[in-house]
Design a protein around this motif. Structure first.
Motif, PDB file in Angstrom:
ATOM      1  N   ILE B 116       1.887   1.735  -3.894  1.00 62.64           N
ATOM      2  CA  ILE B 116       2.654   1.865  -2.646  1.00 62.64           C
ATOM      3  C   ILE B 116       3.114   3.297  -2.472  1.00 62.64           C
ATOM      4  O   ILE B 116       2.955   3.909  -1.403  1.00 62.64           O
ATOM      5  CB  ILE B 116       3.843   0.886  -2.637  1.00 62.64           C
ATOM      6  CG1 ILE B 116       3.307  -0.549  -2.533  1.00 62.64           C
ATOM      7  CG2 ILE B 116       4.786   1.175  -1.469  1.00 62.64           C
ATOM      8  CD1 ILE B 116       4.343  -1.612  -2.781  1.00 62.64           C
ATOM      9  N   GLY B 117       3.663   3.885  -3.609  1.00 61.80           N
ATOM     10  CA  GLY B 117       4.137   5.263  -3.554  1.00 61.80           C
ATOM     11  C   GLY B 117       3.023   6.200  -3.133  1.00 61.80           C
ATOM     12  O   GLY B 117       3.169   7.029  -2.229  1.00 61.80           O
ATOM     13  N   ARG B 118       1.882   6.014  -3.755  1.00 58.63           N
ATOM     14  CA  ARG B 118       0.744   6.875  -3.474  1.00 58.63           C
ATOM     15  C   ARG B 118       0.278   6.671  -2.034  1.00 58.63           C
ATOM     16  O   ARG B 118      -0.073   7.619  -1.327  1.00 58.63           O
ATOM     17  CB  ARG B 118      -0.360   6.496  -4.462  1.00 58.63           C
ATOM     18  CG  ARG B 118      -1.422   7.488  -4.801  1.00 58.63           C
ATOM     19  CD  ARG B 118      -1.030   8.901  -4.981  1.00 58.63           C
ATOM     20  NE  ARG B 118      -2.298   9.639  -4.934  1.00 58.63           N
ATOM     21  CZ  ARG B 118      -2.472  10.846  -4.494  1.00 58.63           C
ATOM     22  NH1 ARG B 118      -1.443  11.541  -4.073  1.00 58.63           N
ATOM     23  NH2 ARG B 118      -3.644  11.398  -4.483  1.00 58.63           N
ATOM     24  N   GLY B 119       0.362   5.422  -1.601  1.00 58.08           N
ATOM     25  CA  GLY B 119      -0.020   5.101  -0.230  1.00 58.08           C
ATOM     26  C   GLY B 119       0.857   5.839   0.758  1.00 58.08           C
ATOM     27  O   GLY B 119       0.372   6.458   1.715  1.00 58.08           O
ATOM     28  N   ILE B 120       2.189   5.809   0.505  1.00 63.87           N
ATOM     29  CA  ILE B 120       3.121   6.491   1.406  1.00 63.87           C
ATOM     30  C   ILE B 120       2.873   7.989   1.370  1.00 63.87           C
ATOM     31  O   ILE B 120       2.859   8.662   2.404  1.00 63.87           O
ATOM     32  CB  ILE B 120       4.580   6.153   1.014  1.00 63.87           C
ATOM     33  CG1 ILE B 120       4.836   4.663   1.304  1.00 63.87           C
ATOM     34  CG2 ILE B 120       5.562   7.024   1.787  1.00 63.87           C
ATOM     35  CD1 ILE B 120       6.130   4.145   0.724  1.00 63.87           C
ATOM     36  N   GLN B 121       2.623   8.481   0.111  1.00 63.25           N
ATOM     37  CA  GLN B 121       2.356   9.904  -0.030  1.00 63.25           C
ATOM     38  C   GLN B 121       1.156  10.319   0.815  1.00 63.25           C
ATOM     39  O   GLN B 121       1.176  11.323   1.525  1.00 63.25           O
ATOM     40  CB  GLN B 121       2.059  10.202  -1.498  1.00 63.25           C
ATOM     41  CG  GLN B 121       2.317  11.624  -1.875  1.00 63.25           C
ATOM     42  CD  GLN B 121       2.056  11.822  -3.360  1.00 63.25           C
ATOM     43  OE1 GLN B 121       1.247  11.125  -3.952  1.00 63.25           O
ATOM     44  NE2 GLN B 121       2.776  12.747  -3.944  1.00 63.25           N
ATOM     45  N   ARG B 161       8.441  13.975   0.136  1.00 63.48           N
ATOM     46  CA  ARG B 161       7.144  13.639  -0.444  1.00 63.48           C
ATOM     47  C   ARG B 161       7.056  14.082  -1.900  1.00 63.48           C
ATOM     48  O   ARG B 161       6.417  13.442  -2.731  1.00 63.48           O
ATOM     49  CB  ARG B 161       6.057  14.337   0.374  1.00 63.48           C
ATOM     50  CG  ARG B 161       4.660  13.891   0.034  1.00 63.48           C
ATOM     51  CD  ARG B 161       3.736  14.419   1.125  1.00 63.48           C
ATOM     52  NE  ARG B 161       2.351  14.137   0.719  1.00 63.48           N
ATOM     53  CZ  ARG B 161       1.468  15.078   0.458  1.00 63.48           C
ATOM     54  NH1 ARG B 161       1.794  16.354   0.580  1.00 63.48           N
ATOM     55  NH2 ARG B 161       0.247  14.744   0.095  1.00 63.48           N
ATOM     56  N   LYS B 162       7.744  15.227  -2.197  1.00 62.93           N
ATOM     57  CA  LYS B 162       7.697  15.753  -3.561  1.00 62.93           C
ATOM     58  C   LYS B 162       8.317  14.801  -4.561  1.00 62.93           C
ATOM     59  O   LYS B 162       8.024  14.837  -5.751  1.00 62.93           O
ATOM     60  CB  LYS B 162       8.409  17.121  -3.636  1.00 62.93           C
ATOM     61  CG  LYS B 162       7.538  18.233  -3.104  1.00 62.93           C
ATOM     62  CD  LYS B 162       8.293  19.556  -3.098  1.00 62.93           C
ATOM     63  CE  LYS B 162       7.467  20.614  -2.366  1.00 62.93           C
ATOM     64  NZ  LYS B 162       8.365  21.544  -1.642  1.00 62.93           N
ATOM     65  N   MET B 163       9.194  13.921  -4.052  1.00 65.24           N
ATOM     66  CA  MET B 163       9.854  12.986  -4.961  1.00 65.24           C
ATOM     67  C   MET B 163       8.947  11.807  -5.339  1.00 65.24           C
ATOM     68  O   MET B 163       9.213  11.098  -6.294  1.00 65.24           O
ATOM     69  CB  MET B 163      11.141  12.449  -4.313  1.00 65.24           C
ATOM     70  CG  MET B 163      12.215  13.517  -4.251  1.00 65.24           C
ATOM     71  SD  MET B 163      13.459  13.202  -2.972  1.00 65.24           S
ATOM     72  CE  MET B 163      13.630  11.459  -2.974  1.00 65.24           C
ATOM     73  N   LEU B 164       7.876  11.619  -4.568  1.00 71.43           N
ATOM     74  CA  LEU B 164       6.995  10.471  -4.854  1.00 71.43           C
ATOM     75  C   LEU B 164       6.097  10.769  -6.064  1.00 71.43           C
ATOM     76  O   LEU B 164       5.768  11.926  -6.314  1.00 71.43           O
ATOM     77  CB  LEU B 164       6.097  10.172  -3.643  1.00 71.43           C
ATOM     78  CG  LEU B 164       6.831   9.625  -2.425  1.00 71.43           C
ATOM     79  CD1 LEU B 164       5.935   9.679  -1.199  1.00 71.43           C
ATOM     80  CD2 LEU B 164       7.312   8.209  -2.684  1.00 71.43           C
ATOM     81  N   PRO B 165       5.733   9.731  -6.809  1.00 74.46           N
ATOM     82  CA  PRO B 165       4.858   9.947  -7.988  1.00 74.46           C
ATOM     83  C   PRO B 165       3.527  10.564  -7.553  1.00 74.46           C
ATOM     84  O   PRO B 165       2.912  10.091  -6.607  1.00 74.46           O
ATOM     85  CB  PRO B 165       4.655   8.542  -8.560  1.00 74.46           C
ATOM     86  CG  PRO B 165       4.997   7.593  -7.453  1.00 74.46           C
ATOM     87  CD  PRO B 165       6.003   8.302  -6.581  1.00 74.46           C
ATOM     88  N   GLN B 194     -11.765   0.021  -2.429  1.00 69.66           N
ATOM     89  CA  GLN B 194     -11.849   0.799  -1.201  1.00 69.66           C
ATOM     90  C   GLN B 194     -11.122   0.099  -0.052  1.00 69.66           C
ATOM     91  O   GLN B 194     -10.314   0.701   0.656  1.00 69.66           O
ATOM     92  CB  GLN B 194     -13.334   0.994  -0.840  1.00 69.66           C
ATOM     93  CG  GLN B 194     -13.568   1.881   0.355  1.00 69.66           C
ATOM     94  CD  GLN B 194     -13.005   3.281   0.118  1.00 69.66           C
ATOM     95  OE1 GLN B 194     -13.249   3.886  -0.931  1.00 69.66           O
ATOM     96  NE2 GLN B 194     -12.205   3.777   1.054  1.00 69.66           N
ATOM     97  N   ALA B 195     -11.433  -1.214   0.046  1.00 71.83           N
ATOM     98  CA  ALA B 195     -10.797  -1.999   1.108  1.00 71.83           C
ATOM     99  C   ALA B 195      -9.284  -1.994   0.935  1.00 71.83           C
ATOM    100  O   ALA B 195      -8.514  -1.893   1.893  1.00 71.83           O
ATOM    101  CB  ALA B 195     -11.329  -3.425   1.080  1.00 71.83           C
ATOM    102  N   PHE B 196      -8.875  -2.063  -0.317  1.00 70.48           N
ATOM    103  CA  PHE B 196      -7.459  -2.068  -0.654  1.00 70.48           C
ATOM    104  C   PHE B 196      -6.814  -0.743  -0.274  1.00 70.48           C
ATOM    105  O   PHE B 196      -5.732  -0.691   0.299  1.00 70.48           O
ATOM    106  CB  PHE B 196      -7.348  -2.314  -2.162  1.00 70.48           C
ATOM    107  CG  PHE B 196      -6.155  -3.133  -2.526  1.00 70.48           C
ATOM    108  CD1 PHE B 196      -6.069  -4.472  -2.130  1.00 70.48           C
ATOM    109  CD2 PHE B 196      -5.114  -2.578  -3.258  1.00 70.48           C
ATOM    110  CE1 PHE B 196      -4.983  -5.218  -2.471  1.00 70.48           C
ATOM    111  CE2 PHE B 196      -4.024  -3.333  -3.586  1.00 70.48           C
ATOM    112  CZ  PHE B 196      -3.948  -4.655  -3.209  1.00 70.48           C
ATOM    113  N   ASN B 197      -7.525   0.341  -0.591  1.00 71.68           N
ATOM    114  CA  ASN B 197      -7.042   1.675  -0.232  1.00 71.68           C
ATOM    115  C   ASN B 197      -6.832   1.796   1.267  1.00 71.68           C
ATOM    116  O   ASN B 197      -5.811   2.293   1.734  1.00 71.68           O
ATOM    117  CB  ASN B 197      -8.048   2.742  -0.670  1.00 71.68           C
ATOM    118  CG  ASN B 197      -7.856   3.109  -2.132  1.00 71.68           C
ATOM    119  OD1 ASN B 197      -6.760   2.925  -2.675  1.00 71.68           O
ATOM    120  ND2 ASN B 197      -8.900   3.599  -2.752  1.00 71.68           N
TER     121      ASN B 197
END
Lengths: 305, 416
Positions: B116-121, B161-165, B194-197
């Protein structure tokens, strides 16, 4: 009836590679007779028959069947002859009737199937599989298959080899029937009794050569060694000599040979009246073969000294 | 007429021989049923074991369990669970039987959170670059106020954004060495990922795959391997069956009995060929009917298919006659028949697609008559167009000519 040669063989030679199976075989067979080619295994009997059946090609020499050359008119010859191959076998999983019908169909003689099955006593077993029959019955089916086309000549290659005495007698009966119907029968055998029982004329063959060809009765009277009387004692020997026999005596064992059956029977009677035990041995093809070939043929068809 | 009658008699005799019928007819049918049941279930589902270590309060996280569901729904996998407490390597050794193909996916701890974090990033990255694009391309149309508001927002976003993993969420796919299906599994898993991404970054799919098969009829896997079976058994019936029958005819004296009649050699050979052709057609009919009834095959044989069957039966029957004539002993003939038939059967790819064989063997396959036979039959059954089987007709036609001539030459009607 006109006597006519139906088979003429002249100087027939057959070579298998280095082996000379027939070295100049000649004989003739006349219409309506039963002719026997007699000899031990490996003498060239089957080779000769198979050349006449158009199944083998002669290396040289001439073989004519019904006036036709075996190398030139094979199909026409095959149409007019019947064949029982050596160690005959046919489709094990077809019935007696189906096997005979198959051959009949090839000759366009389906009309003859029932008659032939009845003639050979096969009508009751016609629905049985060939493979389930006894040896004698199988051979009988083979003869039926050879004859269903009503051939002018029937070739029977060792028809009774391997059969028990009863089956052999039964088959002899069948073959005698053929002579009565004026079918020419050409048979090969190594049984001397068979020659005596069936054949009018015979050729003796050994190592690819014909030793002699003549009527069976002439062969026996000429080469059978005469009518022999076996007995014992000096008195018997004197009596027999006086009666005109050729006497040989050794260690008291006496053998006298007479030319004719009449003379021998008379001598036998006189011996009996004098209280001397004796028995007569008639000449046979066994003697003929022994005298001409210098050996006997055992039950398996092998030459023995 | 005589020839047909003889063929009828030969067929009757053959039908009454149990071993003959078994090997030429029942054995192929049994094999079809067995192979058909093993491979016939359509596209295969691959076994996959999943260990989900991404737990929240002892329960799988929402994201990780939806990932597992996505694997299941892909239709490629049959998913089974490995308990989270297990140490994966020793668990595999202890619980999975040797020599079975398995693949294990490990979903690590914090998978959901990271994803989720990476997704938001990623999404913020997209927003930032979108803002950049807007300012660069349309800046002149914006007011000072708007521009500074955008700039403020951009700075705030960047700081946040810098705070996200920074690292990606990852899953671990363990496969066995030598597992031939591993590449297929890997790409299928990659597809799910891929679909998940896409879902995570909120991207709508721009391109999608629609699968359409070339044929109008809907073909089943059995449609693919059925022609292979029919071809292979017509081949064995000829190469093994006929060769031993022919030498048996000679041994038993039947050949001599036939040769002593006015029957011609050609009629005899023709009768034997008729029997094999009838057998081949019967085998074809039974196999296709069983395929349709049991496995729902859709291929319908057309006249060219039947013609190719006839041609194949001729080729392999005359090969059998040739072998039977060359080898005098029935056992030797059977042995030689086996020696020729089995490599031909397996190397030609009659039982599996040639494409999965190593390249060298694929080349070898192209020198095997059976290859053209089953490929031709397959083309005809699937496409129905004779042009696609032209090669098969040419190859088998030439072979038929050669072996018919050899059969006539080698069959002895004299000096048997």
């Amino acid at each position: 009836m006109m006597v006519r040669k139906v088979i003429e063989v002249k100087n027939l030679v057959k070579r298998y590679g280095d082996i000379l199976a027939l070295s100049g075989v000649s004989f003739e067979v006349y219409r309506g007779e039963t002719f026997a080619l007699v000899g031990p295994n490996g003498a060239g009997k089957t080779t000769t028959v198979e050349i006449l059946e158009c199944l083998r090609i002669p290396t040289s020499g001439e073989a004519r069947v019904l006036g036709m050359d075996v190398t030139e008119q094979a199909e026409e010859i095959k149409r007019r002859i019947g064949v029982l191959p050596q160690e005959f076998s046919t489709f094990e999983r077809l019935t007696v009737e189906e096997n005979v019908s198959l051959i009949a169909k090839i000759y366009n003689r389906e009309d003859n199937v029932r008659r032939i099955l009845e003639t050979f006593g096969l009508w009751d077993v016609r629905k049985r599989m060939f493979g389930s029959l006894s040896g004698g019955m199988k051979r009988r089916v083979g003869v039926a298959m050879a004859l269903v086309s009503e051939p002018e000549i029937v070739f029977l290659d060792e028809p009774t080899t391997g059969l028990d005495p009863q089956a052999r007698q039964d088959l002899w009966q069948v073959i005698r029937e053929l002579r009565r119907k004026a079918t020419t029968v050409f048979l090969t055998t190594h049984y001397m009794e068979e020659v005596e029982a069936l054949a009018d004329r015979a050729s003796l063959i050994l190592s690819g050569r014909i030793l002699v060809t003549d009527s069976v009765s002439k062969l026996i009277s000429r080469y059978g060694g005469g009518f022999r009387i076996n007995t014992r004692g000096r008195k018997a020997a004197q009596l027999l000599r006086k009666l005109g026999g050729e006497v040989v005596s050794q260690n008291g064992e006496v053998t006298a040979v007479f030319k004719s059956q009449g003379e021998a029977l008379e001598a036998l009677l006189i011996l009996r009246k004098s209280g001397i035990e004796a028995r007569m041995i008639e000449p046979s093809m066994n003697e003929v073969f022994l005298n001409l070939a210098g050996g006997r043929i055992n039950e398996r068809g092998e030459m023995v000294p | 007429m005589k020839t047909l009658f003889l063929a009828g008699a030969l067929l009757k005799a053959w039908l009454r021989s149990r071993t003959g019928v078994f090997f030429s007819f029942l054995f192929p049918v049994i094999l079809l049923l067995v192979f058909g049941s093993v491979f016939g279930g359509g596209a295969q589902a691959y076994n996959i074991w999943v260990q989900n270590l991404d737990l929240e309060n002892g329960q799988p996280s929402e994201l990780s369990s939806s990932f597992v569901r996505a694997l299941e729904n892909s239709g490629v996998f049959s998913v089974r669970e490995v308990p989270p407490s297990a140490e994966i390597h020793s668990w595999v050794r202890k619980n999975l039987p040797p020599f079975t193909s398995y693949r294990v996916i490990v979903i690590p701890e914090n998978f959901g959170r990271r994803a989720i974090g990476r997704g938001i990033q990623v999404r913020t990255g997209v927003i930032l670059s979108t803002l950049d694009l807007v300012v660069r391309n349309y800046g002149e149309f914006l007011t000072e106020n708007d521009l500074s508001a955008i700039e403020n927002g951009r700075l705030a976003l960047e700081n946040w954004r810098k705070m996200l993993p920074p690292e990606n969420a990852s899953i671990l796919l363990l496969t066995q060495e030598g597992d031939q299906a591993a590449p297929i599994v890997r790409s299928a898993v990659a597809g799910v990922v891929q679909a998940f991404n896409n879902l995570l970054v909120g991207a709508e799919p721009a391109v999608q795959v629609e699968q359409v098969s070339f044929s109008e009829r809907s073909l089943k896997p059995a449609d693919y391997y059925m022609p292979g079976y029919i071809a292979a058994f017509i081949m064995t019936n000829g190469v093994i069956g006929v060769s031993s029958t022919v030498s048996e005819f000679r041994r038993s004296g039947i050949l001599k009995r036939m040769a002593a009649t006015p029957l011609s050699k050609r009629s005899w050979i023709l009768a034997n060929l008729i029997v094999q052709v009838v057998l081949a057609l019967a085998l074809m009919t039974v196999m296709l009917l069983l395929g349709r009834l049991i496995f729902g095959t859709a291929g319908i044989p057309n006249v060219y298919f039947v013609l190719l069957i006839l041609l194949g039966a001729l080729v392999f029957c005359t090969i059998g006659i040739t072998i039977g004539c060359l080898l005098r002993d029935a056992e030797a003939a059977t042995a030689a028949g086996n020696l020729i038939a089995f490599p031909m059967m397996f190397l030609s790819g009659a039982f599996w697609p040639v494409d999965i064989m190593p390249e060298l063997l694929q080349t070898v396959a192209r020198f095997i008559p059976l290859y053209y036979f089953h490929q031709g039959l397959r083309e005809l059954l699937v496409s129905g167009e004779p042009g696609r089987a032209a090669g098969a007709f040419v190859v088998l036609g030439v072979l038929a000519c050669i072996f018919i001539l050899l059969s006539i030459r080698l069959t002895k009607w004299k000096e048997i």
